[in-house]
Design a protein around this motif. Structure first.
Motif, short mmCIF file in Angstrom:
data_model
loop_
_atom_site.label_atom_id
_atom_site.label_comp_id
_atom_site.label_asym_id
_atom_site.label_seq_id
_atom_site.Cartn_x
_atom_site.Cartn_y
_atom_site.Cartn_z
N THR A 1 0.80 -1.23 0.00
CA THR A 1 0.00 0.00 0.00
C THR A 1 0.82 1.28 0.00
N GLY A 2 2.09 1.20 0.39
CA GLY A 2 2.89 2.42 0.54
C GLY A 2 2.61 3.16 1.83
N ASP A 3 1.83 2.55 2.74
CA ASP A 3 1.46 3.17 4.01
C ASP A 3 2.50 2.78 5.06
N TYR A 4 3.59 3.54 5.13
CA TYR A 4 4.67 3.24 6.07
C TYR A 4 4.29 3.73 7.47
N PRO A 5 4.42 2.87 8.50
CA PRO A 5 3.96 3.25 9.83
C PRO A 5 4.93 4.11 10.63
N THR A 6 6.15 4.31 10.13
CA THR A 6 7.11 5.15 10.85
C THR A 6 7.71 6.16 9.87
N THR A 7 8.41 7.13 10.42
CA THR A 7 9.19 8.03 9.57
C THR A 7 10.37 7.26 8.99
N LEU A 8 10.83 7.69 7.83
CA LEU A 8 11.94 7.04 7.12
C LEU A 8 13.04 8.07 6.89
N THR A 9 13.71 8.44 7.98
CA THR A 9 14.65 9.55 7.93
C THR A 9 15.74 9.36 6.89
N ASP A 10 16.39 8.20 6.91
CA ASP A 10 17.50 7.98 5.96
C ASP A 10 17.00 7.98 4.53
N GLN A 11 15.84 7.38 4.30
CA GLN A 11 15.27 7.35 2.95
C GLN A 11 14.91 8.76 2.49
N ASP A 12 14.27 9.53 3.38
CA ASP A 12 13.89 10.90 3.04
C ASP A 12 15.13 11.76 2.77
N ASP A 13 16.19 11.58 3.58
CA ASP A 13 17.43 12.32 3.36
C ASP A 13 18.05 11.94 2.03
N SER A 14 18.00 10.64 1.70
CA SER A 14 18.57 10.18 0.43
C SER A 14 17.82 10.77 -0.75
N VAL A 15 16.49 10.80 -0.65
CA VAL A 15 15.68 11.39 -1.72
C VAL A 15 15.99 12.88 -1.85
N ALA A 16 16.13 13.55 -0.71
CA ALA A 16 16.43 14.99 -0.74
C ALA A 16 17.79 15.25 -1.39
N VAL A 17 18.77 14.41 -1.08
CA VAL A 17 20.10 14.56 -1.69
C VAL A 17 20.02 14.33 -3.19
N ASP A 18 19.28 13.28 -3.60
CA ASP A 18 19.13 12.99 -5.03
C ASP A 18 18.44 14.14 -5.76
N GLN A 19 17.39 14.70 -5.13
CA GLN A 19 16.66 15.80 -5.75
C GLN A 19 17.55 17.04 -5.87
#
Length: 485
Positions: free
Chosen positions: A458-476
């Protein structure tokens, strides 16, 4: 090298299994036995640490439990009444002995050995902060972050320092920790990863699954509850709950694939749930056919459920050899191509001219399903219909499951028609998310507060994904800088 698991390489992989024993003069031997029962949760490496009241002893090795921990000299070198073990299939950290658990360190309070099932989703951020403060890491495993957080905590007692560390981490974890003061077992506040407790002749045992208790003759006592710490000291057991209460979200894939079918997960028989998923598949996606055939071994219970519900005969149309190792050396491309049949082969006489329904637990990249369908056609099947005992896997897992990046997931790239064409099946269907919940005894998935972690569907993650979000931000940021330049 050629893997001889052509139907298993394209699977979601559970990261690991943990097993701990407190208060037995055969602690290390019991841990080795328990790890054998958990081998399916990690086949890359294994390790055991023990404590004899004065010193910690550790043996870690690449490969399976068998061959590494079935020798008397290895077990004799792990003395003591306390022991903790781990089987690993890495999702974070390289494949190297330095990442094999249990991880051990000497802290100010004494030795500290930890075995971890799960994934810390802010480990990279914490690691960077710890290194800036002077920590020196010896592995690339996210688990080592816990050790450094305990070591650098300002709290006085080891227990308080451990709780302080846990309150700084995000994601999923079931931990068994061994210290000079005793053993601690705990689960994350959402209970994403499993952990159970048992007893054997006065010893307290912790394990990732109940089957490991069964194998060593222990009695199942209960689950370690989400957010609970169970402390065992001098034979005494106490429980504390240092986290704010949260609605649990255990990983739904434990019932679909990860756990052994002879385990009990969340008070439910895994085997029974898988059969019920198959029955739901038959109700939701009927098709006229002559045979229902499981993809061994994980598709067997669901295929039985599908056959019983539909009235279509269940047959073993794919025969698995249990006497072939994971790899073999092959002298050329031709043998490499033929080698996939060492592990699984079509039951040609049964299949020829038949309309068949293949039942499997999941589709990840789709490469496995393509091989299976082709194998059935080569054996003379008139029609090949694929039925999957889980919803489409459209999202990556960040909680301790080895998942391809989303761009490589077949269901994230193609619609149902595209997936059907890709695997060359006559039809393809998945159980619905509501059907999966129904098989687990729930009326349907409650979108406001689902009972399970089903983020891979579903893509409904139950916690924050700090490392993933940081990685996406770096890529962007990198993409933006490239456009500017």
């Amino acid at each position: 090298m050629l893997t001889t698991h052509p139907f298993e390489d394209d699977k979601l992989r559970e990261e690991c299994g943990v097993f701990g024993v407190s208060g037995s003069d055969s602690a290390a031997a019991l841990v080795a036995l328990g790890l054998h029962a958990l081998q399916h949760r990690g086949q890359e490496a294994a390790g055991i640490s023990s404590f004899d009241g004065h010193h910690f002893h550790t043996h870690r090795a690449m490969g399976h439990v068998a061959g590494n921990f079935d020798r008397d000299d290895v077990i004799r070198a792990l003395p003591g009444d306390y022991a903790v073990g781990h089987v690993r299939y890495s999702t974070t950290g390289e494949t190297a002995l330095r990442n094999v658990q249990p991880l051990y360190a000497e802290l100010a309070s004494g030795g500290f050995a930890v075995a971890h099932n799960g994934n810390i989703s802010n480990a990279m951020k914490l690691r960077r902060e710890l290194i800036r403060r002077g920590s020196i890491f010896q592995s690339t495993s996210d688990t080592e972050t816990i050790i450094h957080l305990v070591a650098t905590s300002n709290y006085r007692t080891l227990l308080d320092r451990f709780i302080d560390a846990l309150k700084q981490i995000e994601g999923a974890y079931s931990l068994v920790v061994m210290t000079p003061e005793g053993m601690i077992a705990c689960r994350d506040p959402l209970g994403i990863r499993p952990l159970v407790m048992g007893k054997l002749d006065g010893a307290v045992i912790f394990a990732s699954e109940t089957v490991a208790l069964d194998v060593c003759g222990a009695t199942f006592e209960r689950q370690v509850e989400p957010g609970e710490l169970v402390i065992v000291q001098n034979g005494e057991i106490r429980s504390i709950r240092p986290f704010a209460p949260m609605a649990p979200r255990p990983c739904i894939f434990e019932w679909v694939y990860f756990s052994r079918p002879d385990s009990i997960a969340g008070d439910q028989s895994v085997y029974t749930v898988r059969k019920e998923i198959g029955a739901q598949l038959a109700i939701e996606t009927p098709v006229e056919a002559d045979l229902v055939i499981p993809v061994p071994d994980s598709g067997v219970p669901a295929a039985i459920g599908y056959a019983q519900q539909s009235g279509i005969p269940f047959e073993l149309g794919i025969i698995r050899s249990h006497y072939v190792g994971r790899t073999f050396i092959q002298p050329g491309d031709k043998v490499r191509h033929l080698g996939v049949k060492l592990k699984h082969n079509a039951n040609r006489a049964l299949i020829k001219g038949k309309r068949i329904i293949l039942v499997d637990d999941s589709i990840v990249r789709g490469t496995t399903s393509l091989k299976i369908v082709q194998m059935m056609r080569d054996a003379g099947a008139a029609e090949v219909h694929m039925r999957i005992a889980s919803p489409p896997t459209r999202h990556s897992c960040f909680y301790g499951v080895d998942t391809p990046e989303r761009a490589k997931l077949l269901a994230a790239k193609l619609d149902l028609g595209g997936m059907t064409d890709f695997i060359h099946a006559d039809s393809l269907s998945f159980v619905s998310i509501d059907g999966l919940y129904k098989a687990l005894g729930e009326a349907k998935r409650a979108d406001i507060r689902p009972k399970y972690c089903d983020a891979c569907f579903t893509g409904d993650y139950p916690t924050t994904l700090t490392d993933q979000d940081d990685s996406v931000a770096v890529d962007q940021f990198a993409m933006l800088a490239e456009r500017v330049n």
